[in-house]
Design a protein around this motif. Structure first.
Motif, PDB file in Angstrom:
ATOM      1  N   PHE A 124       0.764  -1.418  -0.265  1.00 47.47           N
ATOM      2  CA  PHE A 124      -0.155   0.038   0.188  1.00 47.47           C
ATOM      3  C   PHE A 124       0.577   1.342   0.017  1.00 47.47           C
ATOM      4  O   PHE A 124       0.260   2.146   0.493  1.00 47.47           O
ATOM      5  CB  PHE A 124      -0.630   0.181   0.821  1.00 47.47           C
ATOM      6  N   ALA A 125       1.946   1.152  -0.470  1.00 46.28           N
ATOM      7  CA  ALA A 125       2.772   2.415  -1.359  1.00 46.28           C
ATOM      8  C   ALA A 125       3.342   2.962   0.119  1.00 46.28           C
ATOM      9  O   ALA A 125       3.908   3.567   0.307  1.00 46.28           O
ATOM     10  CB  ALA A 125       2.104   3.005  -1.521  1.00 46.28           C
ATOM     11  N   MET A 126       3.306   1.648   1.746  1.00 44.32           N
ATOM     12  CA  MET A 126       3.497   2.190   3.333  1.00 44.32           C
ATOM     13  C   MET A 126       5.502   1.660   3.107  1.00 44.32           C
ATOM     14  O   MET A 126       5.493   0.865   3.344  1.00 44.32           O
ATOM     15  CB  MET A 126       3.242   2.016   3.496  1.00 44.32           C
ATOM     16  N   GLY A 127       6.408   2.452   3.097  1.00 47.45           N
ATOM     17  CA  GLY A 127       7.626   1.849   3.262  1.00 47.45           C
ATOM     18  C   GLY A 127       8.539   2.747   2.325  1.00 47.45           C
ATOM     19  O   GLY A 127       8.146   2.890   1.302  1.00 47.45           O
ATOM     20  N   SER A 128      10.079   2.255   2.885  1.00 48.31           N
ATOM     21  CA  SER A 128      10.710   2.931   1.953  1.00 48.31           C
ATOM     22  C   SER A 128      11.759   1.881   1.340  1.00 48.31           C
ATOM     23  O   SER A 128      13.251   3.580   0.879  1.00 48.31           O
ATOM     24  CB  SER A 128      11.293   3.870   3.099  1.00 48.31           C
ATOM     25  N   SER A 129      11.511   0.807   1.106  1.00 49.13           N
ATOM     26  CA  SER A 129      12.989   0.402   1.317  1.00 49.13           C
ATOM     27  C   SER A 129      12.167  -1.712   0.628  1.00 49.13           C
ATOM     28  O   SER A 129      12.797  -1.445   0.091  1.00 49.13           O
ATOM     29  CB  SER A 129      13.432  -0.683   2.688  1.00 49.13           C
ATOM     30  N   ASN A 130      10.807  -1.206  -0.396  1.00 51.65           N
ATOM     31  CA  ASN A 130      10.519  -2.227  -0.720  1.00 51.65           C
ATOM     32  C   ASN A 130       9.818  -3.617   0.141  1.00 51.65           C
ATOM     33  O   ASN A 130       9.991  -4.861  -0.350  1.00 51.65           O
ATOM     34  CB  ASN A 130      11.469  -2.755  -1.978  1.00 51.65           C
ATOM     35  N   GLU A 131      10.555  -3.231   1.292  1.00 52.16           N
ATOM     36  CA  GLU A 131      10.666  -4.610   2.032  1.00 52.16           C
ATOM     37  C   GLU A 131       8.991  -4.791   2.901  1.00 52.16           C
ATOM     38  O   GLU A 131       9.230  -5.770   2.706  1.00 52.16           O
ATOM     39  CB  GLU A 131      11.713  -4.593   3.703  1.00 52.16           C
ATOM     40  N   THR A 132       8.372  -4.491   2.584  1.00 50.10           N
ATOM     41  CA  THR A 132       6.858  -4.395   3.434  1.00 50.10           C
ATOM     42  C   THR A 132       6.494  -5.167   2.275  1.00 50.10           C
ATOM     43  O   THR A 132       5.027  -5.440   2.447  1.00 50.10           O
ATOM     44  CB  THR A 132       6.629  -3.154   3.925  1.00 50.10           C
ATOM     45  N   SER A 133       6.629  -5.303   0.805  1.00 49.53           N
ATOM     46  CA  SER A 133       5.485  -6.164   0.006  1.00 49.53           C
ATOM     47  C   SER A 133       5.382  -6.962  -0.230  1.00 49.53           C
ATOM     48  O   SER A 133       6.512  -8.050   0.937  1.00 49.53           O
ATOM     49  CB  SER A 133       7.124  -6.024  -1.186  1.00 49.53           C
ATOM     50  N   TYR A 134       4.307  -7.552  -0.023  1.00 49.15           N
ATOM     51  CA  TYR A 134       4.014  -9.511   0.587  1.00 49.15           C
ATOM     52  C   TYR A 134       4.666 -10.502  -0.406  1.00 49.15           C
ATOM     53  O   TYR A 134       4.629 -11.542  -0.138  1.00 49.15           O
ATOM     54  CB  TYR A 134       2.145  -9.615  -0.078  1.00 49.15           C
ATOM     55  N   MET A 418      13.985   3.983   9.998  1.00 48.52           N
ATOM     56  CA  MET A 418      13.152   3.751   8.337  1.00 48.52           C
ATOM     57  C   MET A 418      12.513   5.166   7.853  1.00 48.52           C
ATOM     58  O   MET A 418      12.782   5.563   6.631  1.00 48.52           O
ATOM     59  CB  MET A 418      12.315   2.830   8.011  1.00 48.52           C
ATOM     60  N   TYR A 419      11.798   5.863   8.647  1.00 49.82           N
ATOM     61  CA  TYR A 419      11.815   7.542   8.536  1.00 49.82           C
ATOM     62  C   TYR A 419      12.642   8.383   8.017  1.00 49.82           C
ATOM     63  O   TYR A 419      11.615   9.132   7.617  1.00 49.82           O
ATOM     64  CB  TYR A 419      10.386   7.294   9.157  1.00 49.82           C
TER      65      TYR A 419
END
Lengths: 483, 95
Positions: A124-134, A418-419
């Protein structure tokens, strides 16, 4: 062909040096060959791409073409694509087939562009590293042990590795500019309201904005031309004429007033990056620009204000995922409450849950004034800071991110660390201004991006400024080895 | 600002999100950290500042009250986890 820019490919297509079918096949083959390693695409739409390529070739043969006709691009998987899975990087939408096209996608279709596939992103575009992608993290093509940035990490990695000549991104707090910087490409976050948000899955509606990601400013101009413009379906779309973004690319920069905010060069900035930004600014001085220091005194509060506004709007927007109408639904719910909570608990990842919870908290009874209203007031102060600065200078320059691409896992355990990766970009979203990132060198063999911030609707000028730099430097031409 | 696990459970209930029992403490710690970060805002006196709702201070656009959408129920319900006769099915809510 994959080393050519969009502008060069468009010319080749129109001069019939190659067909869109050949070009599209070439990129599909490259995706086939390299995507396993990078994980940039979550869906490759090869059949659709080949069909669109044939249509584009027919249009070109008939002389009915626009600059992007027949040019293959990738779409961030946040844009709804009719009949194609639109996952937004989430388990919640893993099986969601969009029933309509986003306005941005529709505009690319009308221009005759070819869609290669859907690009990976933070959930949902929440992250700065792409590590939160399913679907697992995207790898940075410059060093596959480092993150590509986020949330538009798939877009940035695909463009940097030449798996697509251009891609769309979205930017709520830096999600176009920071991955563009980490992957050594050029990206533009337009003024809020310039590009339609219709069909772009909402994260924080008062901040979200779609924009182009490509290797050069000229390519970004061509893409933005296709994407920008009033859309009745988006209630915050701004109704004003869209300029010809390519017409002013070659304007002289003599007398350009550049502001360097002292707050952008303080503690926390990698000194190597500071040096490269200074060198890029010196390049602009050679082109006739005048440099002066400016101040954005409330800059330090942009992070805190953002982490109220964005989660608050996110908690409200993501309330629609209820396990009833679309999206993930849990097995054997015992009652309606159980259906809601387990569907959402299973469908969302940890970072999305954290932000929904923060948003729920700050909007809950009794806290509104202390958090959301306070943040909206700080937003005004930040916007006023920029207003004052733009009375003295034409554009503001500084780093895009305080560091180069970091390693996987380095910041994922600490949300605040991260933020801080977006510390220089989020103020721009809070004010609704346009901002760009362009490559200006390397530190430890990883790309460094410089941010250029302009006044409202100054995209033409930003693109002109970036283009002029790219005429006298070659950082944007560097390619990662092995692709 | 420190949130207790009970407060996290309350917020999770309000937000209709199930959090695994063994993760509640980690959530309490992370959320407290974020709220601490956000707390920096309170150092600034903003009593005289008008809040900003839209970057361009634009008013919401209105449209005429006309039907512009066609019925696409079947298409939209194709994405629903459970439907019957055009209706979305959920567990029984009335005893």
């Amino acid at each position: 062909m994959h080393n050519n820019t969009i502008a060069e490919l468009a010319q080749g297509l129109q001069q019939k040096q190659f067909s869109s079918l050949e070009l599209t096949t070439h990129f599909l083959n490259r995706i086939q060959e390299h995507n396993k390693q990078l994980n940039a695409f979550v869906t490759v739409t090869d059949e659709l791409a080949l069909a669109q390529a044939k249509l584009a070739d027919a249009r070109i043969a008939a002389g009915d073409c626009q600059p992007l006709t027949g040019v293959p691009i990738g779409q961030k998987d946040i844009f709804c694509t009719l009949g194609v899975r639109t996952s937004c990087g989430s388990k919640m939408l893993d099986k969601f087939i969009a029933p309509y096209n986003a306005t941005v996608v529709e505009r690319y279709n009308q221009a005759g562009a070819v869609m290669l596939g859907k690009l990976n992103m933070d959930e949902f575009a929440m992250g700065s590293s792409n590590e939160t992608s399913y679907y697992g993290p995207v790898k940075n093509p410059w060093d596959v042990g480092t993150v590509p940035g986020g949330s538009s990490g798939g877009s940035a990695a695909a463009v940097a590795s030449r798996l697509a000549p251009g891609a769309t991104g979205t930017d709520t707090g830096g999600s176009i500019r920071q991955p563009a910087a980490f992957c050594g490409i050029t990206g533009l976050k337009p003024t809020y309201g310039l590009v339609s948000r219709w069909g772009m899955i909402a994260f924080a509606s008062s901040l979200d904005q779609g924009g182009p990601m490509a290797r050069t400013a000229e390519d970004c101009a061509l893409m933005l031309q296709t994407m920008a413009g009033f859309d009745e379906k988006d209630s915050t779309s701004v109704n004003r004429p869209v300029p010809d973004f390519t017409a002013t690319l070659n304007d002289s920069l003599k007398g350009l007033r550049i502001g360097l905010p002292k707050e952008f060069f303080g503690e926390g900035l990698d000194p190597e990056i500071a040096k490269l930004i200074q060198a890029a600014v010196a390049e602009y001085e050679k082109l006739g620009a005048i440099v002066k220091e400016v101040s954005l005194p409330n800059m330090n509060l942009s992070g805190p204000a953002y982490y109220v506004v964005a989660p608050a709007e996110c908690s409200s927007n993501l309330a629609r995922f209820d396990g009833v109408r679309y999206g993930h639904r849990c097995e054997n719910p015992k009652d309606l409450h159980d259906l809601y909570t387990r569907s959402r608990g299973e469908g969302f990842g940890d970072e999305v849950k954290r932000r929904i919870l923060i948003g729920t908290y700050v909007l809950s009874a009794g806290y509104y004034d202390a958090y959301y209203l306070k943040a909206q007031k700080i937003r005004r102060l930040i916007s006023d800071d920029f207003k004052r600065a733009f009375e003295e200078v034409d554009v503001i320059m500084g780093p895009t991110s305080p560091s180069v691409a970091f390693r996987f896992g380095e910041k994922s355990a600490d949300p605040i660390a991260m933020y801080l990766s977006d510390i220089y970009t989020i103020a721009v979203n809070l004010a609704g201004l346009p901002g760009m990132s362009l490559p200006v060198g390397f530190s430890n063999n990883l790309p460094v991006g410089m941010q250029i911030i302009g006044n409202y609707f100054s995209e033409s000028h930003l693109l002109n400024i970036a283009h002029q730099y790219q005429q006298v430097t070659g950082w944007h031409k560097q390619a990662p080895a092995g692709f | 600002m420190s949130l207790s696990t009970a407060e996290v459970n309350k917020i999770a209930w309000l937000g209709r999100i199930a959090i695994d029992e063994d993760k509640i403490e980690a959530y309490a710690r992370d959320l407290s950290g974020i709220l601490d970060f956000v707390e920096q805002m309170s150092a600034l006196d903003t009593s005289a500042v008008t809040p900003m709702a839209h970057p361009m201070d634009q008013a919401q656009r209105l449209r005429p009250d006309q039907v512009t959408e066609v019925d696409q129920r079947e298409l939209f319900q194709a994405n629903a986890p459970l439907v019957e006769a055009g209706l979305y099915l959920v567990p029984k809510v009335i005893e």
